[in-house]
Design an enzyme around this catalytic site. Structure first.
Site, mmCIF file in Angstrom:
data_model
loop_
_atom_site.group_PDB
_atom_site.id
_atom_site.type_symbol
_atom_site.label_atom_id
_atom_site.label_comp_id
_atom_site.label_asym_id
_atom_site.label_seq_id
_atom_site.Cartn_x
_atom_site.Cartn_y
_atom_site.Cartn_z
ATOM 1 N N ASN A 8 31.082 33.595 44.373
ATOM 2 C CA ASN A 8 32.451 33.491 44.896
ATOM 3 C C ASN A 8 32.981 34.911 45.115
ATOM 4 O OD1 ASN A 8 35.116 32.979 45.462
ATOM 5 N ND2 ASN A 8 35.642 32.283 43.390
ATOM 6 N N TRP A 9 33.055 35.309 46.382
ATOM 7 C CA TRP A 9 33.481 36.691 46.683
ATOM 8 C C TRP A 9 34.998 36.849 46.670
ATOM 9 C CZ3 TRP A 9 29.652 37.990 51.316
ATOM 10 C CH2 TRP A 9 28.374 38.175 50.772
ATOM 11 N N LYS A 10 35.721 35.737 46.538
ATOM 12 C CA LYS A 10 37.190 35.783 46.507
ATOM 13 C C LYS A 10 37.730 36.589 47.699
ATOM 14 C CE LYS A 10 36.759 35.467 41.548
ATOM 15 N NZ LYS A 10 37.429 35.422 40.268
ATOM 16 N N HIS A 97 39.715 25.723 42.203
ATOM 17 C CA HIS A 97 39.424 26.990 41.504
ATOM 18 C C HIS A 97 40.655 27.412 40.696
ATOM 19 C CE1 HIS A 97 38.564 31.185 40.678
ATOM 20 N NE2 HIS A 97 37.296 30.847 40.796
ATOM 21 N N GLU A 99 42.139 30.104 40.249
ATOM 22 C CA GLU A 99 43.124 30.973 40.921
ATOM 23 C C GLU A 99 43.991 30.163 41.882
ATOM 24 O OE1 GLU A 99 40.150 33.789 42.086
ATOM 25 O OE2 GLU A 99 39.901 34.230 39.955
ATOM 26 N N GLU A 170 34.745 26.097 34.403
ATOM 27 C CA GLU A 170 35.114 27.514 34.341
ATOM 28 C C GLU A 170 36.320 27.678 33.414
ATOM 29 O OE1 GLU A 170 33.732 29.843 38.005
ATOM 30 O OE2 GLU A 170 35.614 28.907 38.529
ATOM 31 N N GLY A 176 36.722 36.531 35.088
ATOM 32 C CA GLY A 176 37.089 37.911 35.406
ATOM 33 C C GLY A 176 37.525 38.725 34.203
ATOM 34 N N SER A 215 32.513 35.128 33.860
ATOM 35 C CA SER A 215 31.876 36.379 33.441
ATOM 36 C C SER A 215 30.358 36.271 33.287
ATOM 37 C CB SER A 215 32.530 36.910 32.165
ATOM 38 O OG SER A 215 33.899 37.196 32.413
ATOM 39 N N GLY A 236 31.751 35.309 40.027
ATOM 40 C CA GLY A 236 32.702 36.093 40.803
ATOM 41 C C GLY A 236 32.274 37.552 40.860
ATOM 42 N N GLY A 237 32.797 38.373 39.934
ATOM 43 C CA GLY A 237 32.590 39.818 39.976
ATOM 44 C C GLY A 237 31.137 40.251 40.154
HETATM 45 C C1 PEP Z 1 34.926 32.804 39.515
HETATM 46 O O1 PEP Z 1 35.653 33.402 40.279
HETATM 47 O O2 PEP Z 1 34.711 31.623 39.724
HETATM 48 C C2 PEP Z 1 34.366 33.515 38.363
HETATM 49 C C3 PEP Z 1 33.690 32.825 37.484
HETATM 50 O O3 PEP Z 1 34.605 34.877 38.278
HETATM 51 P P1 PEP Z 1 33.888 35.917 37.270
HETATM 52 O O4 PEP Z 1 32.399 35.670 37.346
HETATM 53 O O5 PEP Z 1 34.280 37.267 37.773
HETATM 54 O O6 PEP Z 1 34.400 35.632 35.890
#
Ligand code: PEP
Length: 251
Positions: A8-10, A97, A99, A170, A176, A215, A236-237
């Protein structure tokens, strides 16, 4: 059931950065991706076409949208329909999600409406669920997951296949933050989700992939993938560079 390794590049990467990362990722995993594993990239809308073109013809790599609006077309300024996405070669979309729930204030019933509409319009859906830290501390994990699953899957079309629906667990406090849920916490949550799916939609429950997100990094991905009822990860990151995400994909 194929394991699903999703990025997920957001709200990151312009067209050329996205194209470059997707091509580098395809180069890194080409010929090395196990038969039972697939890769999924969620770029921002503006880079969907660039990524779809970069991975076209690459076995086992699909493209998804981070969001869509549950209508075919019409007066919804700024919104994007499922048909506009499938037209670009997009096969998947995220719903729920954290966010979008917590920053954009999408509620359970809107998440359910989107999930049903997307599934009914040729998208595979990754429905995200998870508790906040306060909810975990007050022992509400199961009630929150239960409520999000019931609302998220309330209007499911009758004839969907297990492959077309994915659930991503999640925990909000792990997204994050660098804080990963422990093995026991992940197994307990995923076991609960599987049980709940069996109660709700038993004919397809065992085919639905349950991803962990929060994470995930190259050095913890292998251990997370080995846990019971973990059928993939949503990252994500650590998905923002091909170097890091390819290590997760091949972990
Ligand atoms: C996400 O955005 O779904 C996520 C899990 O982010 P991260 O891996 O950065 O925690």
């Amino acid at each position: 059931m194929k394991q699903l390794m999703a990025a997920n590049w957001k709200m990151n990467k312009n067209w050329s950065e996205a194209e470059e990362t997707a091509s580098a990722l395809a180069d890194a995993v080409r010929g090395r991706l196990p038969e039972d594993r697939e890769v999924l990239i969620f770029p921002p809308f503006t880079a969907l076409k660039a990524v779809a073109d970069a991975v076209q013809g690459e076995p086992g790599i699909a493209v998804g949208a981070q969001d869509f609006y549950p209508a075919e077309n019409g007066a919804f300024t700024g919104e994007i329909s499922p048909g506009m996405l499938t037209d670009l070669g997009v096969g998947y979309a995220l719903t729920g999600h954290s966010e979008r729930r917590h920053v954009l204030e999408e509620d359970d019933s809107f998440v359910g409406a989107k999930t049903a509409f997307g599934l009914g319009h040729d998208l595979r859906i990754v429905l995200c669920i998870g508790e906040t830290l306060d909810q975990r501390r007050s022992e509400q994990v199961e009630s929150v997951l239960s409520r999000q699953l019931e609302a998220g899957l309330a209007e499911l079309p009758a004839d969907i296949s297990g492959e077309s629906l994915v659930v991503a667990y999640e925990p909000v406090w792990a997204i994050g933050t660098g804080e990963v849920a422990g093995s026991a916490e992940i197994e307990a949550a995923h076991g609960f989700v599987r049980k709940k799916l069996q109660e709700m939609i038993s004919p397809i429950a065992s085919e639905i992939r349950i991803l962990y997100g929060g994470s995930v990094k190259p050095d913890n991905a292998g251990a997370i993938m080995a846990l019971d009822n973990v059928d993939g990860v949503l990252v994500g990151g650590a998905s923002l560079t091909a170097e890091s995400f390819s290590k997760i994909v091949l972990a």
